[in-house]
Design a protein around this motif. Structure first.
Motif, PDB file in Angstrom:
ATOM      1  N   SER A   1       0.848  -1.192   0.000  1.00  0.00           N
ATOM      2  CA  SER A   1       0.000   0.000   0.000  1.00  0.00           C
ATOM      3  C   SER A   1       0.880   1.237   0.000  1.00  0.00           C
ATOM      4  CB  SER A   1      -0.928  -0.004   1.218  1.00  0.00           C
ATOM      5  OG  SER A   1      -0.177  -0.027   2.420  1.00  0.00           O
TER       6      SER A   1
ATOM      7  N   LEU B   1      -7.835  -0.036   2.005  1.00  0.00           N
ATOM      8  CA  LEU B   1      -8.714  -1.192   1.899  1.00  0.00           C
ATOM      9  C   LEU B   1      -9.451  -1.467   3.205  1.00  0.00           C
ATOM     10  CD1 LEU B   1      -6.801  -3.812  -0.280  1.00  0.00           C
ATOM     11  CD2 LEU B   1      -8.361  -1.988  -0.970  1.00  0.00           C
TER      12      LEU B   1
ATOM     13  N   THR C   1      -2.136  -1.280  -3.811  1.00  0.00           N
ATOM     14  CA  THR C   1      -3.243  -0.325  -3.833  1.00  0.00           C
ATOM     15  C   THR C   1      -2.791   1.011  -3.274  1.00  0.00           C
ATOM     16  OG1 THR C   1      -5.508   0.086  -3.065  1.00  0.00           O
ATOM     17  CG2 THR C   1      -4.034  -1.053  -1.533  1.00  0.00           C
ATOM     18  N   ASN C   2      -3.388   2.090  -3.776  1.00  0.00           N
ATOM     19  CA  ASN C   2      -3.174   3.406  -3.171  1.00  0.00           C
ATOM     20  C   ASN C   2      -4.405   3.837  -2.390  1.00  0.00           C
ATOM     21  OD1 ASN C   2      -5.022   4.103  -5.123  1.00  0.00           O
ATOM     22  ND2 ASN C   2      -3.621   5.344  -6.350  1.00  0.00           N
ATOM     23  N   ARG C   3      -5.349   2.900  -2.201  1.00  0.00           N
ATOM     24  CA  ARG C   3      -6.552   3.169  -1.436  1.00  0.00           C
ATOM     25  C   ARG C   3      -6.473   2.488  -0.069  1.00  0.00           C
ATOM     26  NH1 ARG C   3     -11.796   2.400  -5.169  1.00  0.00           N
ATOM     27  NH2 ARG C   3     -12.658   3.514  -3.381  1.00  0.00           N
TER      28      ARG C   3
ATOM     29  N   ASP D   1      -2.038  -4.876  -9.587  1.00  0.00           N
ATOM     30  CA  ASP D   1      -1.899  -3.472  -9.223  1.00  0.00           C
ATOM     31  C   ASP D   1      -3.269  -2.818  -9.134  1.00  0.00           C
ATOM     32  OD1 ASP D   1      -0.644  -1.151  -8.539  1.00  0.00           O
ATOM     33  OD2 ASP D   1       0.005  -0.638 -10.566  1.00  0.00           O
ATOM     34  N   GLU D   2      -3.418  -1.884  -8.205  1.00  0.00           N
ATOM     35  CA  GLU D   2      -4.678  -1.182  -7.952  1.00  0.00           C
ATOM     36  C   GLU D   2      -5.819  -2.169  -7.698  1.00  0.00           C
ATOM     37  OE1 GLU D   2      -4.407   1.675  -7.181  1.00  0.00           O
ATOM     38  OE2 GLU D   2      -2.592   2.363  -8.177  1.00  0.00           O
ATOM     39  N   ILE D   3      -5.584  -3.068  -6.766  1.00  0.00           N
ATOM     40  CA  ILE D   3      -6.554  -4.108  -6.445  1.00  0.00           C
ATOM     41  C   ILE D   3      -7.842  -3.523  -5.876  1.00  0.00           C
ATOM     42  CG2 ILE D   3      -5.694  -4.466  -4.099  1.00  0.00           C
ATOM     43  CD1 ILE D   3      -6.810  -7.240  -6.511  1.00  0.00           C
ATOM     44  N   GLY D   4      -7.775  -2.328  -5.315  1.00  0.00           N
ATOM     45  CA  GLY D   4      -8.964  -1.699  -4.754  1.00  0.00           C
ATOM     46  C   GLY D   4      -9.982  -1.265  -5.778  1.00  0.00           C
ATOM     47  N   GLU D   5      -9.628  -1.336  -7.067  1.00  0.00           N
ATOM     48  CA  GLU D   5     -10.537  -0.883  -8.120  1.00  0.00           C
ATOM     49  C   GLU D   5     -11.436  -1.986  -8.669  1.00  0.00           C
ATOM     50  OE1 GLU D   5     -10.658   2.303  -8.667  1.00  0.00           O
ATOM     51  OE2 GLU D   5      -8.964   2.610  -7.306  1.00  0.00           O
TER      52      GLU D   5
END
Length: 453
Positions: A177, A293, A289-291, A248-252
């Motif tokens: 993250s 979670l 992720t950059n979010r 990558d960017e699994i939060g999307e």
């Protein structure tokens, strides 16, 4: 040892569960059982086992204590857990358990997990995969120092590297993250390189794909599965067999894809789109992720059980503004790299430019800094990288960036340019004295002057 009479200890205080598992595995293995943690620990002290299957919640000694005894004996363990105890199961994996499986147990899933654990225990496998020499791990994780390598113990990236080196040879999923541009994919590649896994590193950028396309990318598809599917296509899960899958960017990803991904992570099996054949793949997962979670789990937009599967090991990469001690090294490396790439002379930052760049906020982190240096090198054919070559986007915000701790003796907001010129004239061009007169830092004044050019 992968089959034929490997010795397994099954520990569970529920009689029906314990006996059902024993009957199932006695077809292939030498099986013993224990009705509680204390008797299991006694057995582990008295005999040698190839694998332990243990429940977590038991009276007396719990599964964590059984895991500790198994670890002392050098015996791998798989944890059986109810859904409400998944968080504890993740802790068990962090403490050395091979993996965990949720109750009610799916025997086919557990059977494949047992085979994988026993296979990893084979001596030749230990040499090639799970026991990567420390010097090799150190060498691999020291690669690409231009991007993420820590520049000393005080650098917050040091802890990230220390954990990455420790977790690299394991099977545990890793969640990276942090803000965009901090180097998450680079760390993922370094973990893969140090893992000893012989397969490929397979990246998938989830945010760039619609849910339908993402499903086809991950699972692959059979010929005729949909219009345009003229032949079978192997998906990313299969491509990563024996290697590392990086999401990558699994939060999307949407809710439907989350469910499908969870199933694959639990079973390491799936069907291609439009197919009926079950495909198995031994991949190691690293996600990024950059979010937040955890916050997404609380608000209901991300599955809690999937989060636990992804975050057995979680590493948070620090933003560049928290690593100012590393910026100087990054500037030198990137400038040398782009000078060589563009046929420019050896680059040199002026003191003013270096001070501005080290003090910048870098919301785009390492990626933004890299782009900035490339622009400066390209636009400075003489190799002199001055403040006037810094892109305006980096200087955006002018005097509002940096911190003015004094109360200004002049009203800067009304006529910045004229006030700066007046202050410089009154101080005979001395920038330090002019900054003091304006009530701002010298760094802020330099940034404002560079923006004006």
């Amino acid at each position: 040892m992968a089959n034929d009479k490997a010795k397994i200890l099954i520990v569970d205080d529920e009689y029906n569960t314990r006996e059902a598992l024993a009957r199932f595995f006695r077809r292939r293995f030498d099986v013993e059982t224990a009705p509680d943690g204390l008797s299991a620990i006694e057995k582990l002290h008295a005999d040698l086992y190839d694998l332990v299957l243990t429940d977590l919640r038991m009276p007396g000694a719990d599964g964590m204590q059984v895991l500790s005894a198994a670890d002392e004996a050098g015996t791998p363990a798989i944890v059986l857990t109810a859904y409400g105890s998944i968080g504890d199961a993740v802790k068990a994996v962090k403490l050395g358990a091979f993996d965990f499986v949720s109750k009610p147990v799916k025997l086919d899933v557990l059977d494949r997990m047992v085979s994988a654990a026993l296979e990893q225990r084979r001596p030749e496998k230990e040499v090639s995969s799970s026991s990567v020499p420390d010097e090799k791990k150190e060498g691999v994780l020291s690669a690409l120092p231009d991007v993420v390598a820590p520049c000393g113990a005080a650098d917050p990236m040091s802890k990230v590297f220390e954990t990455a080196k420790a977790v690299a040879p394991s099977r545990a999923s890793v969640l990276l993250s942090g803000e965009s541009g901090t180097g998450k994919e680079v760390v993922a590649r370094l973990i893969h390189a140090a893992s000893g896994r012989s397969g490929a590193f397979v990246p998938v950028h989830c945010a760039a794909l619609t849910s339908t396309i993402l499903e086809s990318e991950l699972f692959g598809y059979e010929k005729g599965a949909f219009t345009g599917a003229s032949e079978r296509r192997i998906g990313k899960f299969e491509q990563a067999h024996g290697g590392t899958l990086f999401l990558d960017e699994i939060g999307e990803i949407d809710a439907a894809t989350q469910v499908k991904l969870l199933r694959v992570l639990e079973t390491r099996s799936f069907e291609r789109v439009g197919g009926v054949e079950t495909v198995h793949s031994d991949f190691r997962l690293v996600a990024a992720t950059n979010r937040d979670l955890r916050a997404m789990v609380e608000e209901g937009s991300f599955r809690e059980d999937l989060y636990y599967r992804l975050s057995v090991i979680e590493l948070e990469l620090p933003p560049l503004r928290a690593r100012r001690m590393a910026i100087g090294d990054l500037l030198d490396h990137f400038s040398a790299f782009f000078a060589a790439e563009n046929g420019r002379p050896k680059p040199e930052f002026t003191p003013e430019a270096r001070e501005l760049l080290v003090g910048a906020d870098w919301p785009g982190n390492i990626r933004e800094l890299r782009n900035c240096v490339e622009s400066m090198v390209v636009l400075s054919p003489d190799g002199k990288l001055g403040a006037d070559a810094i892109p305006k986007s980096v200087l955006a915000g002018g005097l509002s960036r940096g911190s003015a701790t004094k109360t200004p003796s002049l009203d800067l907001r009304e006529t910045e340019d004229s006030l700066i010129e007046k202050a410089l004239a009154e101080c005979n061009g001395n920038r330090t004295r002019a900054a003091e007169k304006l009530g701002i830092s010298r760094r802020t004044l330099l940034r404002r002057l560079a923006e004006k050019k």
